[in-house]
Design an enzyme around this catalytic site. Structure first.
Site, PDB file in Angstrom:
ATOM      1  N   ASP A  52      23.961 -61.506 -11.163  1.00 53.41           N
ATOM      2  CA  ASP A  52      22.791 -61.749 -11.068  1.00 53.41           C
ATOM      3  C   ASP A  52      22.061 -61.897  -9.856  1.00 53.41           C
ATOM      4  OD1 ASP A  52      21.185 -61.900 -13.796  1.00 53.41           O
ATOM      5  OD2 ASP A  52      20.154 -63.359 -12.357  1.00 53.41           O
TER       6      ASP A  52
ATOM      7  N   PHE B  36      17.238 -49.179  -4.899  1.00 50.65           N
ATOM      8  CA  PHE B  36      16.455 -49.557  -6.308  1.00 50.65           C
ATOM      9  C   PHE B  36      15.586 -51.018  -6.027  1.00 50.65           C
ATOM     10  CE2 PHE B  36      18.698 -53.476  -8.150  1.00 50.65           C
ATOM     11  CZ  PHE B  36      19.951 -53.383  -7.227  1.00 50.65           C
TER      12      PHE B  36
HETATM   13  P1  ITT Z   1      21.997 -56.280 -15.216  1.00 44.47           P
HETATM   14  O1  ITT Z   1      22.306 -55.144 -16.424  1.00 44.47           O
HETATM   15  O2  ITT Z   1      23.115 -55.998 -14.306  1.00 44.47           O
HETATM   16  O3  ITT Z   1      21.655 -57.530 -15.505  1.00 44.47           O
HETATM   17  P2  ITT Z   1      19.191 -56.229 -14.080  1.00 44.47           P
HETATM   18  O4  ITT Z   1      18.290 -55.383 -13.609  1.00 44.47           O
HETATM   19  O5  ITT Z   1      18.851 -57.354 -15.001  1.00 44.47           O
HETATM   20  O6  ITT Z   1      20.666 -55.449 -14.436  1.00 44.47           O
HETATM   21  P3  ITT Z   1      19.259 -58.507 -12.001  1.00 44.47           P
HETATM   22  O7  ITT Z   1      18.952 -59.506 -13.141  1.00 44.47           O
HETATM   23  O8  ITT Z   1      20.433 -58.852 -11.316  1.00 44.47           O
HETATM   24  O9  ITT Z   1      19.845 -57.277 -12.808  1.00 44.47           O
HETATM   25  O10 ITT Z   1      18.502 -57.969 -11.124  1.00 44.47           O
HETATM   26  C1  ITT Z   1      17.067 -58.507 -10.652  1.00 44.47           C
HETATM   27  C2  ITT Z   1      16.193 -57.725  -9.940  1.00 44.47           C
HETATM   28  O11 ITT Z   1      16.257 -57.947  -8.737  1.00 44.47           O
HETATM   29  C3  ITT Z   1      16.401 -56.252 -10.314  1.00 44.47           C
HETATM   30  O12 ITT Z   1      15.955 -55.712 -11.440  1.00 44.47           O
HETATM   31  C4  ITT Z   1      15.650 -55.789  -9.056  1.00 44.47           C
HETATM   32  O13 ITT Z   1      14.273 -55.406  -9.070  1.00 44.47           O
HETATM   33  C5  ITT Z   1      16.023 -56.957  -8.085  1.00 44.47           C
HETATM   34  N1  ITT Z   1      17.129 -56.809  -7.002  1.00 44.47           N
HETATM   35  C6  ITT Z   1      18.265 -57.336  -7.327  1.00 44.47           C
HETATM   36  N2  ITT Z   1      19.068 -56.709  -6.180  1.00 44.47           N
HETATM   37  C7  ITT Z   1      18.344 -56.061  -5.592  1.00 44.47           C
HETATM   38  C8  ITT Z   1      18.635 -55.131  -4.568  1.00 44.47           C
HETATM   39  O14 ITT Z   1      19.923 -55.194  -3.870  1.00 44.47           O
HETATM   40  N3  ITT Z   1      17.538 -54.349  -4.011  1.00 44.47           N
HETATM   41  C9  ITT Z   1      16.458 -54.503  -4.708  1.00 44.47           C
HETATM   42  N4  ITT Z   1      15.963 -55.213  -5.288  1.00 44.47           N
HETATM   43  C10 ITT Z   1      17.031 -55.924  -6.085  1.00 44.47           C
END
Ligand code: ITT
Length: 203
Positions: free
Chosen positions: A76, A152
């Site tokens: 996360d 992303f």
């Molecule tokens: P999972 O299926 O792995 O849970 P998710 O998209 O729900 O995928 P997260 O809750 O960890 O994943 O991600 C939170 C958000 O934070 C993600 O959708 C991005 O918008 C942002 N984010 C996380 N890591 C990032 C990165 O390396 N670069 C840019 N944005 C990031």
């Protein structure tokens, strides 16, 4: 993808995620570290909490109902913006889907202080040994406008400290060498290597 000749023993670990950007980054990180990261999708509910570790632990516990006997991890991650008192933090996914990059830039208009950091929390599940947490951080600033088409999420507006390009202007390898995700992943791999070596010695 990974050949034994190049790496010696290749460790295989499942990654529970539906985020294509995240999967791409972990796969590349795995290739560098001789770890075969295999994405798997599992039905799970993401809880709302102001603590990334709680969210990741809950996700891992749910995934373990399906992958009881497997070595797997969940991650996360969140973006914490100082002048917004840490927002969006654990709500990054929702904020990205709703107001998006342009909404965050609007919230910051007029702010000269634009420091921020990304945090990644990985929860590793080892069959018979439960869960272990690894963290990574990268500090930086929020750019004045979105730049770049790589990566992303909030990558087009995040400039890591000591650099001029946003994450979205960097190639995958460069982002991985600096990012919160890369740091958490390398910490997990270091730990796995040590754990597996000492287990091999015991056998
Ligand atoms: P999972 O299926 O792995 O849970 P998710 O998209 O729900 O995928 P997260 O809750 O960890 O994943 O991600 C939170 C958000 O934070 C993600 O959708 C991005 O918008 C942002 N984010 C996380 N890591 C990032 C990165 O390396 N670069 C840019 N944005 C990031």
């Amino acid at each position: 993808m990974l050949r034994r000749g190049e790496c010696g023993e290749v460790l295989k670990v499942f990654l529970v995620s539906r985020n294509e950007g995240k999967i791409r980054e972990f796969r590349e990180l795995g290739v560098r570290e001789c770890v075969d990261v295999v994405p798997v999708s599992v039905d799970k509910v993401e809880i709302q909490s102001d603590d990334l570790t709680q969210i990741a632990l809950y996700s891992a516990a749910q995934a373990s109902l399906h992958l009881r006997n497997e070595l797997f991890f969940v991650e996360d991650a969140g973006l914490y913006i100082k002048p917004l008192k840490g927002f969006p933090g654990p709500f990054s996914s929702y904020v990205y889907r709703t107001i998006g990059v342009s909404g965050v830039l609007k919230l910051l208009s007029g702010f000269s202080e634009r420091s921020a950091y990304f945090e990644s929390v990985i929860v590793l599940h080892q069959p018979t040994q439960g869960f272990r947490v690894f963290r990574g951080f990268v500090t930086g600033t929020i750019s004045l406008e979105a730049r770049g088409s790589g990566g992303f999420g909030f990558d087009p507006i995040f400039i890591p400290e000591g650099h001029e390009k946003t994450f979205a202007e960097m190639d995958l390898e460069t982002k991985n060498s600096l990012s919160h995700r890369g740091k958490a992943f390398r910490a997990m791999v270091d730990w796995l290597r040590t754990a597996y070596k000492s287990r091999a010695r015991e056998i």
